[in-house]
Design a protein around this motif. Sequence first.
Motif, mmCIF file in Angstrom:
data_model
loop_
_atom_site.group_PDB
_atom_site.id
_atom_site.type_symbol
_atom_site.label_atom_id
_atom_site.label_comp_id
_atom_site.label_asym_id
_atom_site.label_seq_id
_atom_site.Cartn_x
_atom_site.Cartn_y
_atom_site.Cartn_z
ATOM 1 N N GLU A 142 1.621 6.573 -6.918
ATOM 2 C CA GLU A 142 0.549 7.527 -7.230
ATOM 3 C C GLU A 142 1.022 8.968 -7.073
ATOM 4 O O GLU A 142 0.745 9.827 -7.919
ATOM 5 C CB GLU A 142 -0.660 7.294 -6.317
ATOM 6 C CG GLU A 142 -1.444 6.049 -6.630
ATOM 7 C CD GLU A 142 -2.565 5.803 -5.628
ATOM 8 O OE1 GLU A 142 -2.456 6.239 -4.459
ATOM 9 O OE2 GLU A 142 -3.547 5.163 -6.015
ATOM 10 N N ARG A 143 1.728 9.233 -5.996
ATOM 11 C CA ARG A 143 2.236 10.581 -5.727
ATOM 12 C C ARG A 143 3.201 11.015 -6.836
ATOM 13 O O ARG A 143 3.115 12.135 -7.353
ATOM 14 C CB ARG A 143 2.917 10.592 -4.359
ATOM 15 C CG ARG A 143 3.248 11.931 -3.814
ATOM 16 C CD ARG A 143 3.736 11.904 -2.358
ATOM 17 N NE ARG A 143 4.482 10.721 -1.959
ATOM 18 C CZ ARG A 143 3.989 9.705 -1.221
ATOM 19 N NH1 ARG A 143 2.738 9.740 -0.805
ATOM 20 N NH2 ARG A 143 4.740 8.678 -0.895
ATOM 21 N N ASP A 195 0.821 -1.208 0.000
ATOM 22 C CA ASP A 195 0.000 0.000 0.000
ATOM 23 C C ASP A 195 0.860 1.266 0.000
ATOM 24 O O ASP A 195 0.582 2.214 -0.736
ATOM 25 C CB ASP A 195 -0.948 0.019 1.193
ATOM 26 C CG ASP A 195 -2.074 -0.996 1.058
ATOM 27 O OD1 ASP A 195 -2.310 -1.471 -0.079
ATOM 28 O OD2 ASP A 195 -2.710 -1.318 2.073
ATOM 29 N N ALA A 196 1.901 1.277 0.826
ATOM 30 C CA ALA A 196 2.786 2.448 0.883
ATOM 31 C C ALA A 196 3.516 2.634 -0.442
ATOM 32 O O ALA A 196 3.681 3.767 -0.915
ATOM 33 C CB ALA A 196 3.780 2.299 2.032
ATOM 34 N N ILE A 245 2.475 1.677 -3.419
ATOM 35 C CA ILE A 245 1.507 2.137 -4.423
ATOM 36 C C ILE A 245 1.176 3.604 -4.211
ATOM 37 O O ILE A 245 1.086 4.376 -5.169
ATOM 38 C CB ILE A 245 0.245 1.250 -4.412
ATOM 39 C CG1 ILE A 245 0.595 -0.125 -4.989
ATOM 40 C CG2 ILE A 245 -0.897 1.900 -5.197
ATOM 41 C CD1 ILE A 245 -0.500 -1.150 -4.890
ATOM 42 N N GLU A 246 1.040 4.029 -2.957
ATOM 43 C CA GLU A 246 0.802 5.448 -2.672
ATOM 44 C C GLU A 246 1.962 6.301 -3.180
ATOM 45 O O GLU A 246 1.757 7.399 -3.715
ATOM 46 C CB GLU A 246 0.588 5.669 -1.179
ATOM 47 C CG GLU A 246 -0.756 5.186 -0.699
ATOM 48 C CD GLU A 246 -0.921 5.331 0.808
ATOM 49 O OE1 GLU A 246 -0.155 6.092 1.437
ATOM 50 O OE2 GLU A 246 -1.825 4.667 1.358
ATOM 51 N N SER A 247 3.167 5.814 -3.018
ATOM 52 C CA SER A 247 4.342 6.535 -3.503
ATOM 53 C C SER A 247 4.312 6.652 -5.028
ATOM 54 O O SER A 247 4.590 7.711 -5.593
ATOM 55 C CB SER A 247 5.611 5.822 -3.046
ATOM 56 O OG SER A 247 6.743 6.482 -3.536
#
Length: 160
Positions: free
Chosen positions: A29-30, A22-23, A25-27
């Motif tokens: 996305e950012r 999750d972390a 994937i968030e990175s």
Amino acid sequence: MTESDRAAGGETAGRGPGVGLDAAIESVEREFGTLFVKLRNRMRAQALQLHPEIQPAGYLMLTTLSRSGPMHAGALAEVLYADKSLVSRQASQLEQLGLLRREQDPADRRATYFALTDEAQERLKKLFELGRSELRAGLADWDVDELHLFARLLHRLNEF
């Protein structure tokens, strides 16, 4: 280590709470968000360099035709994930600016396709050369193996 590396969990990759899929994937996305804004701004600037009246959608049409060759309106709309009416409006403007021409399809005289004018081809060639020089300068300190890996990963991303 860069801020992006830290945000991606580079210091603690695979260790500790919150560091995982999750972390990561968030990175991603950012970073995509940042890249998208930069690319959009660059495209607007290049469109203005090509001609001050060209809209970003028109610029995308011209660059697509430059890379793919002449295309029917429907095929161009499909490639751009755009509505045919948008393609038609942009084509009319680009024709008026002397950057696009409609040609009769020799295989089907009822159909026409869009092609770049010589002027558009020359202007785009100069813009592409400038862009390639800027990209080369920006990636000059990257290792060649990193560049190959990056290209493979981008290709993989574009496949899904």
